[in-house]
Scaffold this motif. Sequence first.
Motif, PDB file in Angstrom:
ATOM      1  N   TRP A  52      33.583  46.820  49.875  1.00 48.85           N
ATOM      2  CA  TRP A  52      34.166  45.550  50.047  1.00 48.85           C
ATOM      3  C   TRP A  52      35.290  45.209  48.982  1.00 48.85           C
ATOM      4  O   TRP A  52      36.359  44.452  48.744  1.00 48.85           O
ATOM      5  CB  TRP A  52      33.473  44.243  50.296  1.00 48.85           C
ATOM      6  N   LEU A  53      34.745  45.606  47.567  1.00 46.61           N
ATOM      7  CA  LEU A  53      35.785  45.402  46.222  1.00 46.61           C
ATOM      8  C   LEU A  53      36.896  46.331  46.584  1.00 46.61           C
ATOM      9  O   LEU A  53      38.033  45.977  46.214  1.00 46.61           O
ATOM     10  CB  LEU A  53      34.925  45.656  44.997  1.00 46.61           C
TER      11      LEU A  53
ATOM     12  N   PHE B  85      38.099  47.325  49.481  1.00 44.71           N
ATOM     13  CA  PHE B  85      39.030  46.896  50.609  1.00 44.71           C
ATOM     14  C   PHE B  85      39.721  45.666  49.989  1.00 44.71           C
ATOM     15  O   PHE B  85      40.965  45.394  50.461  1.00 44.71           O
ATOM     16  CB  PHE B  85      38.080  46.272  51.620  1.00 44.71           C
ATOM     17  N   SER B  86      39.220  44.736  49.173  1.00 45.76           N
ATOM     18  CA  SER B  86      40.033  43.573  48.809  1.00 45.76           C
ATOM     19  C   SER B  86      41.218  44.279  47.911  1.00 45.76           C
ATOM     20  O   SER B  86      42.202  43.229  47.992  1.00 45.76           O
ATOM     21  CB  SER B  86      38.947  42.650  48.038  1.00 45.76           C
TER      22      SER B  86
ATOM     23  N   TRP C  87      44.109  45.819  50.174  1.00 47.59           N
ATOM     24  CA  TRP C  87      44.979  45.041  50.989  1.00 47.59           C
ATOM     25  C   TRP C  87      45.374  43.558  50.482  1.00 47.59           C
ATOM     26  O   TRP C  87      46.270  43.062  51.259  1.00 47.59           O
ATOM     27  CB  TRP C  87      44.072  45.008  52.263  1.00 47.59           C
ATOM     28  N   PHE C  88      44.802  43.157  49.634  1.00 49.67           N
ATOM     29  CA  PHE C  88      45.151  41.724  48.893  1.00 49.67           C
ATOM     30  C   PHE C  88      45.426  41.777  47.833  1.00 49.67           C
ATOM     31  O   PHE C  88      46.624  41.297  47.192  1.00 49.67           O
ATOM     32  CB  PHE C  88      43.749  40.890  49.430  1.00 49.67           C
ATOM     33  N   ILE C  89      44.526  42.043  46.703  1.00 50.78           N
ATOM     34  CA  ILE C  89      44.712  41.807  45.258  1.00 50.78           C
ATOM     35  C   ILE C  89      45.945  42.591  44.737  1.00 50.78           C
ATOM     36  O   ILE C  89      46.735  41.907  44.169  1.00 50.78           O
ATOM     37  CB  ILE C  89      43.659  42.003  44.373  1.00 50.78           C
TER      38      ILE C  89
ATOM     39  N   TYR D  76      51.798  41.394  55.808  1.00 49.76           N
ATOM     40  CA  TYR D  76      50.608  40.734  56.414  1.00 49.76           C
ATOM     41  C   TYR D  76      50.659  40.449  57.610  1.00 49.76           C
ATOM     42  O   TYR D  76      49.824  40.697  58.402  1.00 49.76           O
ATOM     43  CB  TYR D  76      50.248  39.629  55.286  1.00 49.76           C
TER      44      TYR D  76
ATOM     45  N   SER E 110      46.615  51.144  44.265  1.00 43.72           N
ATOM     46  CA  SER E 110      46.436  50.874  45.603  1.00 43.72           C
ATOM     47  C   SER E 110      46.286  52.123  46.494  1.00 43.72           C
ATOM     48  O   SER E 110      45.428  51.929  47.257  1.00 43.72           O
ATOM     49  CB  SER E 110      47.342  49.724  46.132  1.00 43.72           C
TER      50      SER E 110
END
Length: 732
Positions: free
Chosen positions: A104-105, A107-108, A111-113, A143, A465
């Motif tokens: 989950w880290l 993944f975050s 796609w986001f951070i 997004y 990324s």
Amino acid sequence: MDEIAQMATASSQSPVASEIFAAVSALCISIVVLFILRYYLPLRTTPAYLLVPIFFALWLPASMVLLVPIDLASSAMVDDENADARGIWLEPRALRVSWRITYWLTFSLTWFILPILAEFSDSGYREPKARVIDSLRANAQYYAIVFGSGAVGLIYVLISYGHFSESLKSTVMALAYCWGLILAIYLMGHGLVSIPRRLFRNANISGRLRRIQCQAPKVYDKMEDAEMELEDLEIQVSELSRRKGGSANFFQDWIEELVDLTNLPESQPGRATMVRGSGNVTALPNVITEKWLADLTRRLIRAKHARSRYVTEWNRLLEDAVKTQAILDSAASKKLDFGTSSPHADFLDRSLLNPYTRYLFHYHAAPYIRLGLGGFLSLASVCIVWSELVKDLFPSLSIIRYSVVHHNPLSEKGQVGFAGQAIAALWMMYMCAAALISITEVKVWRGRALVRRNTAHESAFWYASQVARLSVPLTYNFMTFLGSGLYQDTVFYDFLGQLINLTPLGKWFDYLFPAFILLPVCATLFGLYGKIQKVFGFGVDALDDEDESGSSERLLGTGSWREGRDLIERELNGTSAAIRGRRQDVINSTGEGSRPGPILTIPRSSTAAQARRERGPTTPFGTSPTAGDAGGSRHQANTSARRVGSGAGRRGQAVTLDNDGDDENFFEALGHRFKNTIDTLDTPEWFANFKKPKWMGGDDNDAGSSSRGGGNNDVRRWFGGGGGGGEGRIRL
């Protein structure tokens, strides 16, 4: 006695030793990641909002190489009495927590951070709030596509599965996995071929030097283009700094910061415009706005990083050329000395080797080491491709499975010991290296690149990324090589695999799509990219593999190896450095009442040819003369001639040519070329005393002058041209 035996058994099965080993391994991974960051970024001056996310974006994927073997050994347990044969193992609860945190880290970050921080660092605004808004605006389309695809996948899962509790999470994880698998298979297929092939090619020392020379014109052109673009932007900033009044008064502090970013002279920076730039500077708008200044700031920072990238690449190419030529020349003296040791030189060359042992290593041992390593990695690539093809239909034929899992008489699914864990880690490292090396060869939008100690912040976020995006698909794809009887019992499969196989579409995609690895493998192996470029006449920017079909001289279209040799020779002899220094002096000394800057030219080719005749037939780089430059009298490569058509004069090569080819017909153009060819020939003695007859317009005083192009007659008149005397213009 029974209680003591149970306590002894429990103590023997305690994973304390495995936990200590895992902690030490994680610490070693952290140190390696810090060294990687230090190699590409200055740690002291880089902000923390960049270092921390990038550190975790590299550390978490690297930790998966450690988690997968531990998970395999922990799940391959037969009974409690045989626990010591599992190698490094952990409790299921600890593994589940580790996988959840890692996944989950990652993944975050993916796609986001990292996307938001990348656009934040690339934004040209000054205020943090404005930069955040600009970053969100830039990622809005990204997004929208992601959430749109997720909505379609959610509807499909709801129809297929019929439940809502796990549909959202499974859809998100499955879609992220599928997109990452597509990218990972393509990049890994390219890397599985390019890595061994690069080792094979570098084993030939003379061939390696020839490829360096073929790459030199292309790298040199890109470096000069980047410098011209930066100079144009600096001129624009200089003109902006001279604007007083109006809307520019509201942004004086911002404009002063832009001036500080440029390399303009401190006194009267606007005077540099007479000798700098390409002459195609965009005019300033009538009204200066915040958005326009932000765009100018962004373009200026990108141009500075692009210049740094190509200057670093050019310097590395020169260093490789000098080192390779020294290795070739050492065959005669049996001694190899690279001169002053570079601070980036290998520890082996700086401390442990003397000139003779250095010659033995680089000239004799290193080529065979490269050949052996290339052959070994070629077999590894074949094993990976074969395992991808047979893992679904014939899983018992997977070579990777037999190298990791050893036979256990107490179980049909086999067992993974410490040796199998080490081999599994090596397989995963090679698969990840193949994919990540391909990323560095991809021609991506915005010209992102990794530069030693000076990587742009946006480029660092983008590459981090990609590393995070490829880690999970490659990890799960490797586990499918080992057979369903083993990997379906792992904690990772229970956490992610069953969600991927939740629907028939996901299951078939996971098993069948990796077979398409043959497409990038065959495309790279047979030079498909170069053939596409040759057939359609445009550059293929997907993957720029060096000399795909072995003839970069024909495919790149930027000049031959002779031109690259001349560029390298001129740079090493100091000609280019002298020109740059003179030009910089002109820039700094230009002031009021000064005349226009002089036109700087490259030394004539005859001088270089004469110097080569005095030295003998051997060139400075040890290559023997060919038919194209018999006797060592080849002409200096005129790199400016092929760049004049773009409308931008190059640094140190300000050539003034009147190109009026649009007003001349075919015969006039042919006359231009015919006259240019004659003027470059040496006049023979028997022709020098030839007197033109009167019907040709000659007399006794101008004998032989027409052969030099200095008479009143012009050969272009024979083809319909209008040039005569000293007014003729030569078309290059």
